[in-house]
Design a protein around this motif. Structure first.
Motif, mmCIF file in Angstrom:
data_model
loop_
_atom_site.group_PDB
_atom_site.id
_atom_site.type_symbol
_atom_site.label_atom_id
_atom_site.label_comp_id
_atom_site.label_asym_id
_atom_site.label_seq_id
_atom_site.Cartn_x
_atom_site.Cartn_y
_atom_site.Cartn_z
ATOM 1 N N PRO A 92 0.816 -1.220 0.000
ATOM 2 C CA PRO A 92 0.000 0.000 0.000
ATOM 3 C C PRO A 92 0.850 1.271 0.000
ATOM 4 O O PRO A 92 1.946 1.307 0.562
ATOM 5 C CB PRO A 92 -0.806 -0.091 1.299
ATOM 6 C CG PRO A 92 -0.440 -1.356 1.950
ATOM 7 C CD PRO A 92 0.680 -1.985 1.218
ATOM 8 N N CYS A 93 0.312 2.304 -0.601
ATOM 9 C CA CYS A 93 0.947 3.621 -0.631
ATOM 10 C C CYS A 93 0.852 4.267 0.750
ATOM 11 O O CYS A 93 -0.210 4.265 1.377
ATOM 12 C CB CYS A 93 0.236 4.489 -1.664
ATOM 13 S SG CYS A 93 0.777 6.212 -1.684
ATOM 14 N N ALA A 94 1.949 4.833 1.216
ATOM 15 C CA ALA A 94 1.970 5.483 2.521
ATOM 16 C C ALA A 94 1.213 6.810 2.511
ATOM 17 O O ALA A 94 0.780 7.282 3.562
ATOM 18 C CB ALA A 94 3.407 5.717 2.968
ATOM 19 N N ILE A 95 1.026 7.411 1.323
ATOM 20 C CA ILE A 95 0.364 8.718 1.227
ATOM 21 C C ILE A 95 -1.156 8.582 1.240
ATOM 22 O O ILE A 95 -1.834 9.209 2.047
ATOM 23 C CB ILE A 95 0.813 9.465 -0.050
ATOM 24 C CG1 ILE A 95 2.338 9.611 -0.101
ATOM 25 C CG2 ILE A 95 0.113 10.813 -0.174
ATOM 26 C CD1 ILE A 95 2.932 10.370 1.072
ATOM 27 N N CYS A 96 -1.709 7.760 0.358
ATOM 28 C CA CYS A 96 -3.171 7.693 0.242
ATOM 29 C C CYS A 96 -3.795 6.548 1.038
ATOM 30 O O CYS A 96 -5.016 6.508 1.182
ATOM 31 C CB CYS A 96 -3.598 7.610 -1.224
ATOM 32 S SG CYS A 96 -3.093 6.107 -2.069
ATOM 33 N N CYS A 97 -2.974 5.640 1.539
ATOM 34 C CA CYS A 97 -3.477 4.498 2.331
ATOM 35 C C CYS A 97 -2.635 4.340 3.598
ATOM 36 O O CYS A 97 -2.069 3.264 3.840
ATOM 37 C CB CYS A 97 -3.416 3.215 1.516
ATOM 38 S SG CYS A 97 -4.304 3.236 -0.035
ATOM 39 N N PRO A 98 -2.516 5.407 4.413
ATOM 40 C CA PRO A 98 -1.583 5.342 5.548
ATOM 41 C C PRO A 98 -1.903 4.230 6.550
ATOM 42 O O PRO A 98 -0.988 3.612 7.088
ATOM 43 C CB PRO A 98 -1.680 6.727 6.185
ATOM 44 C CG PRO A 98 -2.978 7.290 5.712
ATOM 45 C CD PRO A 98 -3.228 6.679 4.362
ATOM 46 N N ASP A 99 -3.175 3.958 6.801
ATOM 47 C CA ASP A 99 -3.525 2.890 7.746
ATOM 48 C C ASP A 99 -3.115 1.525 7.199
ATOM 49 O O ASP A 99 -2.540 0.698 7.913
ATOM 50 C CB ASP A 99 -5.016 2.919 8.065
ATOM 51 C CG ASP A 99 -5.895 2.862 6.817
ATOM 52 O OD1 ASP A 99 -5.446 3.284 5.725
ATOM 53 O OD2 ASP A 99 -7.042 2.398 6.934
ATOM 54 N N ARG A 100 -3.367 1.288 5.947
ATOM 55 C CA ARG A 100 -2.973 0.021 5.318
ATOM 56 C C ARG A 100 -1.453 -0.103 5.262
ATOM 57 O O ARG A 100 -0.887 -1.179 5.444
ATOM 58 C CB ARG A 100 -3.545 -0.083 3.907
ATOM 59 C CG ARG A 100 -5.051 -0.222 3.863
ATOM 60 C CD ARG A 100 -5.494 -0.106 2.402
ATOM 61 N NE ARG A 100 -6.898 -0.309 2.218
ATOM 62 C CZ ARG A 100 -7.815 0.644 2.243
ATOM 63 N NH1 ARG A 100 -7.470 1.898 2.467
ATOM 64 N NH2 ARG A 100 -9.083 0.362 2.044
ATOM 65 N N TYR A 101 -0.775 1.024 4.985
ATOM 66 C CA TYR A 101 0.680 1.024 4.923
ATOM 67 C C TYR A 101 1.276 0.655 6.282
ATOM 68 O O TYR A 101 2.197 -0.163 6.353
ATOM 69 C CB TYR A 101 1.206 2.386 4.464
ATOM 70 C CG TYR A 101 2.706 2.494 4.566
ATOM 71 C CD1 TYR A 101 3.526 1.864 3.629
ATOM 72 C CD2 TYR A 101 3.302 3.193 5.607
ATOM 73 C CE1 TYR A 101 4.902 1.938 3.729
ATOM 74 C CE2 TYR A 101 4.678 3.266 5.718
ATOM 75 C CZ TYR A 101 5.472 2.635 4.775
ATOM 76 O OH TYR A 101 6.838 2.703 4.887
ATOM 77 N N LEU A 102 0.763 1.260 7.351
ATOM 78 C CA LEU A 102 1.291 0.954 8.690
ATOM 79 C C LEU A 102 1.080 -0.516 9.041
ATOM 80 O O LEU A 102 1.966 -1.151 9.613
ATOM 81 C CB LEU A 102 0.651 1.864 9.733
ATOM 82 C CG LEU A 102 1.082 3.328 9.664
ATOM 83 C CD1 LEU A 102 0.289 4.165 10.672
ATOM 84 C CD2 LEU A 102 2.583 3.469 9.889
ATOM 85 N N THR A 103 -0.069 -1.063 8.692
ATOM 86 C CA THR A 103 -0.335 -2.486 8.932
ATOM 87 C C THR A 103 0.644 -3.331 8.137
ATOM 88 O O THR A 103 1.237 -4.282 8.655
ATOM 89 C CB THR A 103 -1.781 -2.832 8.545
ATOM 90 O OG1 THR A 103 -2.665 -2.045 9.350
ATOM 91 C CG2 THR A 103 -2.068 -4.312 8.760
#
Length: 89
Positions: free
Chosen positions: A72-83
């Motif tokens: 996942p993209c850290a910019i537009c999907c920050p919650d998914r990126y952190l997971t």
């Protein structure tokens, strides 16, 4: 001459391209193997600057992007990126 139906080039879960009558709902970058929303401000900015388009790919859904090995993209999907980042450790 009749109008031909529009088709879109998407990637499947194995990363292979296929034609679809339905546009992709998620975009990605083939080189960095990142996926995100189609309105991602980072991708939109890169496209406007003349970058990114050559390596742009599309997915029917998020599960397909993940199955194809994209993160996942850290910019537009920050919650998914952190997971994703936590699971990657």
């Amino acid at each position: 001459m009749p109008d031909l139906p529009r088709t879109y080039l998407l990637l499947d879960a194995t990363g292979n391209a296929y034609r679809s009558g339905t546009p992709g709902r998620w975009g990605g970058h083939r080189r960095s193997r990142i996926y995100g929303r189609l309105d991602c401000r980072s991708a939109v900015r890169a496209i406007a600057a003349g970058h990114y388009v050559k390596f742009r790919v599309f997915f029917a859904n998020e599960a397909t992007a993940v199955a194809a090995g994209y993160r996942p993209c850290a910019i537009c999907c920050p919650d998914r990126y952190l997971t994703w980042k936590e699971r990657s450790r």
